[in-house]
Design a protein around this motif. Structure first.
Motif, PDB file in Angstrom:
ATOM      1  N   ASP A  76       0.851  -1.181  -0.078  1.00  0.00           N
ATOM      2  CA  ASP A  76      -0.052  -0.013   0.029  1.00  0.00           C
ATOM      3  C   ASP A  76       0.816   1.333  -0.140  1.00  0.00           C
ATOM      4  O   ASP A  76       0.144   2.513  -0.365  1.00  0.00           O
ATOM      5  CB  ASP A  76      -0.946   0.104   1.195  1.00  0.00           C
ATOM      6  CG  ASP A  76      -1.940  -0.879   1.242  1.00  0.00           C
ATOM      7  OD1 ASP A  76      -2.293  -1.431   0.194  1.00  0.00           O
ATOM      8  OD2 ASP A  76      -2.343  -1.497   2.498  1.00  0.00           O
ATOM      9  N   ALA A  98       0.774   5.373  -6.429  1.00  0.00           N
ATOM     10  CA  ALA A  98      -0.410   6.124  -6.297  1.00  0.00           C
ATOM     11  C   ALA A  98      -1.028   5.610  -4.735  1.00  0.00           C
ATOM     12  O   ALA A  98      -1.832   6.007  -4.253  1.00  0.00           O
ATOM     13  CB  ALA A  98      -1.439   5.447  -7.267  1.00  0.00           C
ATOM     14  N   HIS A  99      -0.652   4.142  -4.364  1.00  0.00           N
ATOM     15  CA  HIS A  99      -0.997   3.745  -3.163  1.00  0.00           C
ATOM     16  C   HIS A  99      -0.492   4.546  -1.890  1.00  0.00           C
ATOM     17  O   HIS A  99      -1.178   4.861  -0.903  1.00  0.00           O
ATOM     18  CB  HIS A  99      -0.289   2.391  -2.857  1.00  0.00           C
ATOM     19  CG  HIS A  99      -1.077   1.321  -3.796  1.00  0.00           C
ATOM     20  ND1 HIS A  99      -1.127  -0.121  -3.831  1.00  0.00           N
ATOM     21  CD2 HIS A  99      -1.692   1.652  -5.137  1.00  0.00           C
ATOM     22  CE1 HIS A  99      -1.748  -0.666  -4.675  1.00  0.00           C
ATOM     23  NE2 HIS A  99      -2.102   0.309  -5.561  1.00  0.00           N
ATOM     24  N   ARG A 154       0.373   7.795  -1.939  1.00  0.00           N
ATOM     25  CA  ARG A 154      -0.479   9.010  -2.059  1.00  0.00           C
ATOM     26  C   ARG A 154      -1.877   8.708  -1.270  1.00  0.00           C
ATOM     27  O   ARG A 154      -2.368   9.508  -0.688  1.00  0.00           O
ATOM     28  CB  ARG A 154      -0.623   9.477  -3.391  1.00  0.00           C
ATOM     29  CG  ARG A 154      -1.334  10.741  -3.457  1.00  0.00           C
ATOM     30  CD  ARG A 154      -1.274  11.477  -5.197  1.00  0.00           C
ATOM     31  NE  ARG A 154      -1.804  10.446  -6.053  1.00  0.00           N
ATOM     32  CZ  ARG A 154      -1.146   9.828  -6.837  1.00  0.00           C
ATOM     33  NH1 ARG A 154       0.173  10.209  -6.844  1.00  0.00           N
ATOM     34  NH2 ARG A 154      -1.813   9.180  -7.794  1.00  0.00           N
ATOM     35  N   ASN A 155      -2.481   7.663  -1.622  1.00  0.00           N
ATOM     36  CA  ASN A 155      -3.752   7.592  -1.036  1.00  0.00           C
ATOM     37  C   ASN A 155      -3.650   7.095   0.444  1.00  0.00           C
ATOM     38  O   ASN A 155      -4.535   7.902   1.110  1.00  0.00           O
ATOM     39  CB  ASN A 155      -4.483   6.192  -1.624  1.00  0.00           C
ATOM     40  CG  ASN A 155      -4.762   6.652  -3.195  1.00  0.00           C
ATOM     41  OD1 ASN A 155      -5.046   7.668  -3.527  1.00  0.00           O
ATOM     42  ND2 ASN A 155      -5.231   5.365  -4.050  1.00  0.00           N
ATOM     43  N   ARG A 171      -3.276  10.605   2.102  1.00  0.00           N
ATOM     44  CA  ARG A 171      -4.323  11.320   2.007  1.00  0.00           C
ATOM     45  C   ARG A 171      -5.543  10.959   3.118  1.00  0.00           C
ATOM     46  O   ARG A 171      -6.107  11.583   3.839  1.00  0.00           O
ATOM     47  CB  ARG A 171      -5.108  11.343   0.641  1.00  0.00           C
ATOM     48  CG  ARG A 171      -4.131  12.076  -0.261  1.00  0.00           C
ATOM     49  CD  ARG A 171      -4.776  12.025  -1.977  1.00  0.00           C
ATOM     50  NE  ARG A 171      -4.172  13.025  -2.688  1.00  0.00           N
ATOM     51  CZ  ARG A 171      -4.491  12.876  -4.001  1.00  0.00           C
ATOM     52  NH1 ARG A 171      -5.221  11.991  -4.491  1.00  0.00           N
ATOM     53  NH2 ARG A 171      -3.812  13.686  -4.674  1.00  0.00           N
ATOM     54  N   THR A 172      -5.412   9.638   3.244  1.00  0.00           N
ATOM     55  CA  THR A 172      -6.533   9.118   4.209  1.00  0.00           C
ATOM     56  C   THR A 172      -6.332   9.369   5.466  1.00  0.00           C
ATOM     57  O   THR A 172      -6.983   9.999   6.325  1.00  0.00           O
ATOM     58  CB  THR A 172      -6.585   7.604   3.895  1.00  0.00           C
ATOM     59  OG1 THR A 172      -7.045   7.036   2.777  1.00  0.00           O
ATOM     60  CG2 THR A 172      -7.419   6.920   5.144  1.00  0.00           C
TER      61      THR A 172
END
Length: 282
Positions: A24, A29-30, A32-33, A36-37
């Protein structure tokens, strides 16, 4: 989570569970997600409770211990301080149960504890790590610009309020938002690429790995997996996310991207490992 919820509710704090695997967080991309979470939870006033996602994690994508996970999450959320808790009130210069040993109050760099024989954290048996993993986690965080306090759970309040307790690890590096720290410390390589040429250089001189610079390939992996880059002596010098499956690479060895594109198609006119997905470790 019910216990966390009930405990923090006494102080009017809402909690939210976040489960992570190394997969993750080493992929762009993971990563960054995940950031953000966690950032959104904190913005909403909720306290993230982070743990490894054992439901989907395999041996190949495990963090290995919660201390290392804590250090990497502290880096991800750009924390001001990492507090590591044990049943010993700090790092000692010997076995803390024996007379004549003393607590090490501060660590300014690895040389300060080079003489210390580090053993288990204590007798509590809580978690998967001992003092070795806690000191390694402190080293990772400090190198990423985050100071660390290592103390006992009974002294947690003192640590959080800035009182003198435990062992304080000073920053040894600069703070960074770079996900490559995760690639270096959280990923488990699925294969390796022996290199013909010189090792990747740090910072400005770091270059992508092209097929022309490869001498061979080992292991079984698919595009997007982390792999080790080794020199011709077999020493690991870098780690990166590979752009091709292991079975595709043997026919690419030593060939230029233009030649590969002409013979195999335009999708082969790219790097084996792009420099943005590569971190020097040796």
């Amino acid at each position: 989570m019910a216990r966390y919820t009930a405990s923090f509710a006494r102080y009017g704090v809402r909690v939210g569970q976040v489960l992570l695997t190394t997969d993750d967080t080493s992929r762009r991309a993971h990563y960054r997600n995940a950031y953000r979470t966690l950032d959104q939870l904190l913005t909403m006033g909720a306290l993230p409770v982070v743990n490894e996602n054992d439901t989907v994690a395999t041996d190949e994508i495990r963090f290995g211990d919660n201390d290392r996970l804590a250090a990497l999450v502290a880096h991800l959320v750009r924390a001001d301080l990492l507090v590591l808790l044990s049943d010993v009130d700090g790092l000692y210069d010997g076995d803390p149960s024996k007379p004549g040993t003393s607590r090490i109050a501060e660590v300014t760099g690895p040389e300060d504890i080079a003489h210390v024989e580090i053993g288990s954290a204590g007798k509590a048996g809580v978690g998967t790590g001992g003092m070795v993993t806690k000191v390694e986690a402190a080293r990772i965080a400090a190198a990423a610009g985050i100071p660390v306090v290592l103390t006992s759970a009974s002294r947690a309040a003192d640590a959080l309020t800035g009182r003198d307790t435990g062992t304080y690890f000073h920053r040894t590096g600069r703070r960074s938002a770079d996900r490559l720290l995760w690639l270096a410390h959280a990923s488990t390589p699925q294969g390796s690429h022996p290199r013909r040429r010189s090792r990747p250089r740090r910072r400005r001189g770091k270059k992508s790995l092209l097929a022309a610079g490869l001498a061979g390939v080992e292991g079984d992996f698919v595009a997007g997996d982390p792999v080790e880059l080794r020199d011709t002596a077999g020493r690991a010098v870098a780690r990166g996310l590979v752009n091709f499956d292991a079975k595709e690479i043997p026919r690419m060895l030593g060939r230029s991207t233009h030649e590969l594109a002409r013979e195999l198609g335009p999708e082969y006119e790219r790097e084996i490992v792009h420099r943005d997905d590569l971190v020097v470790i040796g």
